[in-house]
Write a protein that holds these residues in place. Structure first.
Motif, mmCIF file in Angstrom:
data_model
loop_
_atom_site.group_PDB
_atom_site.id
_atom_site.type_symbol
_atom_site.label_atom_id
_atom_site.label_comp_id
_atom_site.label_asym_id
_atom_site.label_seq_id
_atom_site.Cartn_x
_atom_site.Cartn_y
_atom_site.Cartn_z
ATOM 1 N N LEU A 27 -2.128 26.202 -11.356
ATOM 2 C CA LEU A 27 -3.027 25.056 -10.876
ATOM 3 C C LEU A 27 -2.782 23.592 -11.209
ATOM 4 N N ALA A 28 -2.271 23.471 -12.377
ATOM 5 C CA ALA A 28 -2.076 22.202 -12.859
ATOM 6 C C ALA A 28 -0.757 21.751 -12.284
ATOM 7 N N SER A 29 0.080 22.690 -12.154
ATOM 8 C CA SER A 29 1.760 22.356 -11.390
ATOM 9 C C SER A 29 1.349 21.913 -10.012
ATOM 10 N N ILE A 30 0.435 22.801 -9.324
ATOM 11 C CA ILE A 30 0.210 22.497 -7.941
ATOM 12 C C ILE A 30 -0.564 21.121 -7.735
ATOM 13 N N ALA A 31 -1.515 20.886 -8.796
ATOM 14 C CA ALA A 31 -2.091 19.453 -8.682
ATOM 15 C C ALA A 31 -0.945 18.313 -9.192
ATOM 16 N N PHE A 32 -0.106 18.805 -9.698
ATOM 17 C CA PHE A 32 0.963 17.586 -10.011
ATOM 18 C C PHE A 32 1.689 17.413 -8.785
ATOM 19 N N THR A 33 1.975 18.172 -7.711
ATOM 20 C CA THR A 33 2.579 18.157 -6.581
ATOM 21 C C THR A 33 1.457 17.187 -5.874
ATOM 22 N N PHE A 34 0.238 17.469 -5.698
ATOM 23 C CA PHE A 34 -0.802 16.747 -5.054
ATOM 24 C C PHE A 34 -0.667 15.322 -5.472
ATOM 25 N N GLY A 35 -0.802 15.230 -6.852
ATOM 26 C CA GLY A 35 -0.575 13.719 -7.220
ATOM 27 C C GLY A 35 0.541 13.079 -6.825
ATOM 28 N N GLU A 36 1.851 13.624 -6.647
ATOM 29 C CA GLU A 36 2.859 13.263 -6.028
ATOM 30 C C GLU A 36 2.894 12.556 -4.698
ATOM 31 N N ALA A 37 1.978 13.396 -3.784
ATOM 32 C CA ALA A 37 1.590 12.760 -2.492
ATOM 33 C C ALA A 37 0.739 11.751 -2.538
ATOM 34 N N LEU A 38 -0.205 11.819 -3.619
ATOM 35 C CA LEU A 38 -1.122 10.678 -3.522
ATOM 36 C C LEU A 38 -0.695 9.318 -4.046
ATOM 37 N N VAL A 39 0.320 9.556 -4.923
ATOM 38 C CA VAL A 39 1.036 8.194 -5.329
ATOM 39 C C VAL A 39 1.890 7.758 -4.263
ATOM 40 N N THR A 40 2.475 8.875 -3.448
ATOM 41 C CA THR A 40 3.400 8.210 -2.040
ATOM 42 C C THR A 40 2.458 7.532 -1.402
ATOM 43 N N LEU A 41 1.075 7.960 -1.078
ATOM 44 C CA LEU A 41 0.129 7.276 -0.217
ATOM 45 C C LEU A 41 -0.225 5.814 -0.722
ATOM 46 N N PHE A 42 -0.378 5.715 -2.119
ATOM 47 C CA PHE A 42 -0.708 4.504 -2.700
ATOM 48 C C PHE A 42 0.450 3.605 -2.549
ATOM 49 N N ALA A 43 1.563 3.916 -2.651
ATOM 50 C CA ALA A 43 2.985 3.091 -2.398
ATOM 51 C C ALA A 43 3.081 2.760 -0.880
ATOM 52 N N TYR A 44 2.785 3.697 -0.099
ATOM 53 C CA TYR A 44 2.713 3.139 1.419
ATOM 54 C C TYR A 44 1.585 2.013 1.587
ATOM 55 N N LEU A 45 0.684 2.327 1.269
ATOM 56 C CA LEU A 45 -0.522 1.282 1.271
ATOM 57 C C LEU A 45 -0.206 -0.112 0.679
ATOM 58 N N ALA A 46 0.363 0.082 -0.452
ATOM 59 C CA ALA A 46 0.470 -1.295 -1.406
ATOM 60 C C ALA A 46 1.841 -1.879 -0.721
ATOM 61 N N HIS A 47 2.813 -1.521 -0.637
ATOM 62 C CA HIS A 47 4.109 -2.030 -0.221
ATOM 63 C C HIS A 47 4.591 -2.997 -1.206
ATOM 64 N N ASP A 48 3.978 -3.016 -2.636
ATOM 65 C CA ASP A 48 4.374 -4.115 -3.369
ATOM 66 C C ASP A 48 4.207 -3.151 -4.747
ATOM 67 N N TRP A 49 5.336 -3.308 -5.906
ATOM 68 C CA TRP A 49 5.072 -2.642 -6.973
ATOM 69 C C TRP A 49 4.092 -2.991 -7.852
ATOM 70 N N LEU A 50 3.579 -4.362 -7.877
ATOM 71 C CA LEU A 50 2.653 -4.710 -8.653
ATOM 72 C C LEU A 50 1.464 -4.316 -8.292
ATOM 73 N N LEU A 51 1.060 -4.446 -7.059
ATOM 74 C CA LEU A 51 -0.141 -3.912 -6.404
ATOM 75 C C LEU A 51 -0.297 -2.469 -6.744
ATOM 76 N N LEU A 52 0.909 -1.803 -6.465
ATOM 77 C CA LEU A 52 0.721 -0.238 -6.676
ATOM 78 C C LEU A 52 0.396 0.062 -8.311
ATOM 79 N N LYS A 53 1.150 -0.863 -9.222
ATOM 80 C CA LYS A 53 0.639 -0.698 -10.659
ATOM 81 C C LYS A 53 -0.750 -0.565 -10.691
ATOM 82 N N TRP A 54 -1.567 -1.702 -10.056
ATOM 83 C CA TRP A 54 -2.795 -1.954 -10.250
ATOM 84 C C TRP A 54 -3.645 -0.753 -9.644
#
Length: 180
Positions: free
Chosen positions: A15-42
């Protein structure tokens, strides 16, 4: 994984491994919304700041408490575990007293557990081989989809590449859970 019983450890790990892939998708969503690496970091830092208080509620490991000789906390922790598992104090406390009086018991138990683990591993090799092959194929699919789709620059967005790769990885993990 320390918060589960030994019979549920593999399920918790998968389940932790599957949660990791969910996290990948979540970070991708954050990156799409941010469009800037500094904002993504915050955004990611804020997300972790929201999750950080959870660590206050995670109990210490009984093994860690025993190794640090925090016997009062260890007894309290073991009492909570026993209560959750429907055990009375009379069922576990004599073993606790024996462990405290003779700490070498733990060392002998670890040696016996290592021997037993090796025997169990050798018995499960025939099952581990197909599970390993399924994991290998899932990884090949993930790499193929992630890097193959990213080569098609105009066809698919890099955000979708990551989400598709995470979905394939999650499917691979779930097949691994089912087959093992």
């Amino acid at each position: 994984m320390e918060l589960t019983s030994s019979s549920h450890t593999s399920l918790a790990g998968n389940l932790a491994s599957i949660a990791f892939t969910f996290g990948e998708a979540l970070v991708t969503l954050f990156a799409y919304l941010a469009h800037d690496w500094l904002l993504l970091k915050w955004i990611i830092s804020g997300y972790f700041a929201l999750i950080l208080p959870y660590l206050y509620f995670v109990p210490e490991s009984p093994y860690w408490l025993f190794s640090r000789k925090n016997y009062n906390q260890l007894e309290h922790c073991l009492n909570k575990i026993a209560t959750k598992n429907g055990r009375t104090r009379d069922q576990w406390h004599p073993y606790y007293i024996k462990l405290i009086q003779d700490p070498d018991i733990a060392a002998r138990q670890v040696k016996h557990a290592a021997r037993t683990t090796k025997e169990k591993f050798l018995r499960h090799v025939p099952l581990l081989i197909p599970c390993g092959l399924i994991g290998f194929v899932a990884m090949l699919l993930y790499v193929k989809i992630s890097y193959g789709l990213s080569a098609m620059n105009d066809a698919v967005s890099p955000y979708w590449n990551t989400i598709i790769g995470a979905a394939v990885e999650a499917i691979g993990y779930s097949k691994f859970v089912v087959s093992c």
